[in-house]
Design a protein around this motif. Structure first.
Motif, mmCIF file in Angstrom:
data_model
loop_
_atom_site.group_PDB
_atom_site.id
_atom_site.type_symbol
_atom_site.label_atom_id
_atom_site.label_comp_id
_atom_site.label_asym_id
_atom_site.label_seq_id
_atom_site.Cartn_x
_atom_site.Cartn_y
_atom_site.Cartn_z
ATOM 1 N N ASP A 2 0.809 -1.231 0.000
ATOM 2 C CA ASP A 2 0.000 0.000 0.000
ATOM 3 C C ASP A 2 0.841 1.280 0.000
ATOM 4 O O ASP A 2 0.786 2.066 0.934
ATOM 5 C CB ASP A 2 -0.951 0.034 1.188
ATOM 6 C CG ASP A 2 -1.965 -1.069 1.189
ATOM 7 O OD1 ASP A 2 -2.999 -0.856 1.781
ATOM 8 O OD2 ASP A 2 -1.740 -2.151 0.617
ATOM 9 N N ASP A 3 1.634 1.508 -1.031
ATOM 10 C CA ASP A 3 2.421 2.735 -1.172
ATOM 11 C C ASP A 3 3.552 2.885 -0.154
ATOM 12 O O ASP A 3 4.074 3.970 0.010
ATOM 13 C CB ASP A 3 1.524 3.975 -1.109
ATOM 14 C CG ASP A 3 0.523 4.040 -2.251
ATOM 15 O OD1 ASP A 3 0.792 3.449 -3.306
ATOM 16 O OD2 ASP A 3 -0.512 4.683 -2.075
ATOM 17 N N LEU A 4 3.902 1.842 0.531
ATOM 18 C CA LEU A 4 5.028 1.895 1.464
ATOM 19 C C LEU A 4 5.961 0.746 1.111
ATOM 20 O O LEU A 4 5.554 -0.413 1.132
ATOM 21 C CB LEU A 4 4.542 1.755 2.916
ATOM 22 C CG LEU A 4 5.642 1.729 3.977
ATOM 23 C CD1 LEU A 4 6.316 3.097 4.081
ATOM 24 C CD2 LEU A 4 5.055 1.346 5.329
ATOM 25 N N ASP A 5 7.163 1.095 0.752
ATOM 26 C CA ASP A 5 8.179 0.084 0.472
ATOM 27 C C ASP A 5 8.727 -0.388 1.811
ATOM 28 O O ASP A 5 9.066 0.433 2.670
ATOM 29 C CB ASP A 5 9.290 0.699 -0.383
ATOM 30 C CG ASP A 5 10.349 -0.296 -0.797
ATOM 31 O OD1 ASP A 5 10.637 -1.238 -0.040
ATOM 32 O OD2 ASP A 5 10.902 -0.106 -1.894
ATOM 33 N N ASP A 8 11.534 1.293 3.387
ATOM 34 C CA ASP A 8 11.362 2.600 4.017
ATOM 35 C C ASP A 8 11.362 2.487 5.540
ATOM 36 O O ASP A 8 11.552 3.482 6.233
ATOM 37 C CB ASP A 8 10.050 3.251 3.570
ATOM 38 C CG ASP A 8 10.060 3.647 2.107
ATOM 39 O OD1 ASP A 8 11.157 3.791 1.522
ATOM 40 O OD2 ASP A 8 8.955 3.815 1.540
ATOM 41 N N GLN A 104 3.183 5.905 8.673
ATOM 42 C CA GLN A 104 2.510 5.511 7.430
ATOM 43 C C GLN A 104 2.102 4.042 7.498
ATOM 44 O O GLN A 104 1.014 3.675 7.058
ATOM 45 C CB GLN A 104 3.420 5.768 6.232
ATOM 46 C CG GLN A 104 2.749 5.508 4.909
ATOM 47 C CD GLN A 104 3.665 5.770 3.718
ATOM 48 O OE1 GLN A 104 4.800 6.212 3.865
ATOM 49 N NE2 GLN A 104 3.167 5.479 2.545
ATOM 50 N N ILE A 108 -1.691 2.143 7.134
ATOM 51 C CA ILE A 108 -2.000 0.997 6.274
ATOM 52 C C ILE A 108 -2.589 -0.139 7.099
ATOM 53 O O ILE A 108 -3.530 -0.815 6.692
ATOM 54 C CB ILE A 108 -0.728 0.534 5.528
ATOM 55 C CG1 ILE A 108 -0.281 1.614 4.550
ATOM 56 C CG2 ILE A 108 -0.951 -0.800 4.831
ATOM 57 C CD1 ILE A 108 1.121 1.414 3.989
#
Length: 158
Positions: A2-5, A8, A104, A108
């Motif tokens: 969901d848009d988080l590697d 990160d 973040q 999620i």
């Protein structure tokens, strides 16, 4: 994710790059960091057992007869209000994010938990409509209640 590697997240990145070559397998990370106890307790958070008390669906782990009675009196038996008060979790109370990526990650995680609560509670009380919500009350907060006008058969815990 969901848009988080996953890279990160400092904890994963630090662990991964300590190997030559770096290891990118989240399962291997879990096998090195997650105890059986933590896994079981987390699964209880994800899939909570619920009890039916005076027409209220309450997460079993937080059900306390005295607390329930106090809320019953204070709300005049308003079942949805009682469920909303008792069936909520502030993820900041469970996890302590230390960086932007972890904040973040909780954003999620929250809707995922809400979905599993809804699905799992619906399975426990199939005659009822279970609702969940995620808001930013005090960080990501998950709340669950049962919609009025729906009834289920089953044993009441009160």
């Amino acid at each position: 994710m969901d848009d988080l590697d996953i890279h990160d997240l400092t904890e994963f990145r630090s662990w991964s790059t300590a190997f030559d070559p770096p290891i990118d397998d989240p399962t291997f990370f879990l096998s090195n960091h997650l105890s059986i106890t933590s896994a079981l307790l987390f699964s209880d958070l994800m899939f909570p057992a619920c009890v039916l008390v005076r027409d209220c669906v309450i997460r079993k782990e937080i059900y306390d007869p005295d607390t329930f009675e106090r809320w019953w009196r204070e709300t005049g038996g308003a079942t949805e209000a009682i469920e909303n008060v008792l069936n909520h979790v502030h993820l900041w109370d469970v996890f302590e994010p230390k960086e932007d990526a972890e904040y973040q990650a909780l954003e999620i995680l929250a809707p995922r938990i809400a979905q599993t609560w809804k699905t799992h509670a619906q399975g426990q009380f199939p005659g009822r409509t279970i609702c969940t919500e995620v808001n930013d009350d005090y960080g990501p907060t998950i709340t669950m209640w049962s919609a009025r006008g729906t009834r289920t058969t089953g044993r009441d815990a009160s």
